[in-house]
Design an enzyme around this catalytic site. Structure first.
Site, PDB file in Angstrom:
ATOM      1  CE1 TYR A  12      -3.868  -2.312   5.089  1.00 18.55           C
ATOM      2  CE2 TYR A  12      -3.149  -0.145   4.359  1.00 18.55           C
ATOM      3  CZ  TYR A  12      -3.648  -1.391   4.076  1.00 18.55           C
ATOM      4  OH  TYR A  12      -3.944  -1.739   2.776  1.00 18.55           O
TER       5      TYR A  12
ATOM      6  CB  SER B 222      -0.896   0.017   1.242  1.00 22.39           C
ATOM      7  OG  SER B 222      -1.555   1.263   1.392  1.00 22.39           O
TER       8      SER B 222
END
Length: 252
Positions: A151, A138
């Site tokens: 995350y 990501s």
């Protein structure tokens, strides 16, 4: 180019196949001729998949059993897509130890075990094509994402693990490429969940879209198309990289 033949017959395992990007990836790779095994915590119902199965990516033994099942049913593994993920919308001060451990377990340990299992399955391959492992990272692992502390930490770790795996395979002479793909803001249930936890869902999604240079969010199909390229022979020169597919967000 006849995309229906680009991945003809290549046996592929996709994790996190129930999510928006996962479903689009299964559909795209199958459309290009791959024999796709789709997995998630519970076996997903995806008509494009040649096989569906349950896989808890946080358990190394589950990886071994899943790949054995795929190879028994479909043939030797050619492609692995590390797509399972979980986003917890908390900043660095409010993330609990339990939330951090859960994020690391699914977003880092799970694909790390996948890299290990994929390498073990493909390192002695004699097929004419390279084995390929694509891990979904990501842009949160590339730049600061304040509301996604755990995350982002996990995805940054996944980029590092992917680079290490790629160079290990190259130096060991294994015919395996490993690449991390870093999507930006993509229209998925995960993004809607994050937006909803931070305020009004539609308002937050609109704000994110306006921050994009092209004025819109990405789509799962666009990410799936990038994955299809990376696992094809068109990308044989690409390994050990973290490629960004974010509509120019990081470049701004």
């Amino acid at each position: 180019m006849d995309l229906t033949r680009r991945l003809a017959g290549r046996v592929t395992l996709v994790t996190g196949a129930s999510g928006g990007i996962g479903q689009a990836t299964v559909a795209r790779l199958a459309a290009e001729g791959a024999l796709v095994a789709a997995s998630d915590l519970t076996a997903p119902d995806l008509p494009a998949a040649a096989l569906t199965l349950a896989l808890d990516v946080t358990r190394p033994g589950a990886w071994e059993a899943a790949i054995a099942q795929v190879q028994d049913r479909l043939g030797p593994l050619d492609i692995l897509i590390n797509g399972a993920g979980l986003a917890i919308a908390k900043d660095i001060e409010t993330t609990t130890p339990e939330e951090l451990r859960r994020s690391l377990a699914i977003n880092l340990e799970g694909p790390f075990f996948g890299l290990q299992a994929g390498i073990a399955a493909m390192k002695r391959r004699s097929a004419p094509h390279d084995g390929v492992i694509v891990s979904l990272a990501s842009i949160a692992g590339q730049v600061a994402a304040v509301p996604l502390a755990a995350y982002g930490a996990a995805k940054a770790g996944l980029v590092g693990a992917t680079k290490t795996a790629a160079i290990h395979c190259a130096e060991a002479g294994y015919p395996i490429r490993a690449v991390a793909l870093c999507p930006g803001f993509v229209e998925t249930g995960m993004l809607s969940g994050i937006a909803g936890s931070l305020g009004d869902t539609e308002a937050m999604l609109g704000k994110l879209a306006r921050r994009q240079p092209n004025g819109r969010l990405g789509t799962p199909e666009e990410v799936a198309a990038a994955i299809a390229f990376l696992v094809s022979d068109d990308a044989r020169a690409i390994t050990g990289e973290a490629l960004i597919a974010d509509g120019g967000f990081v470049a701004r």
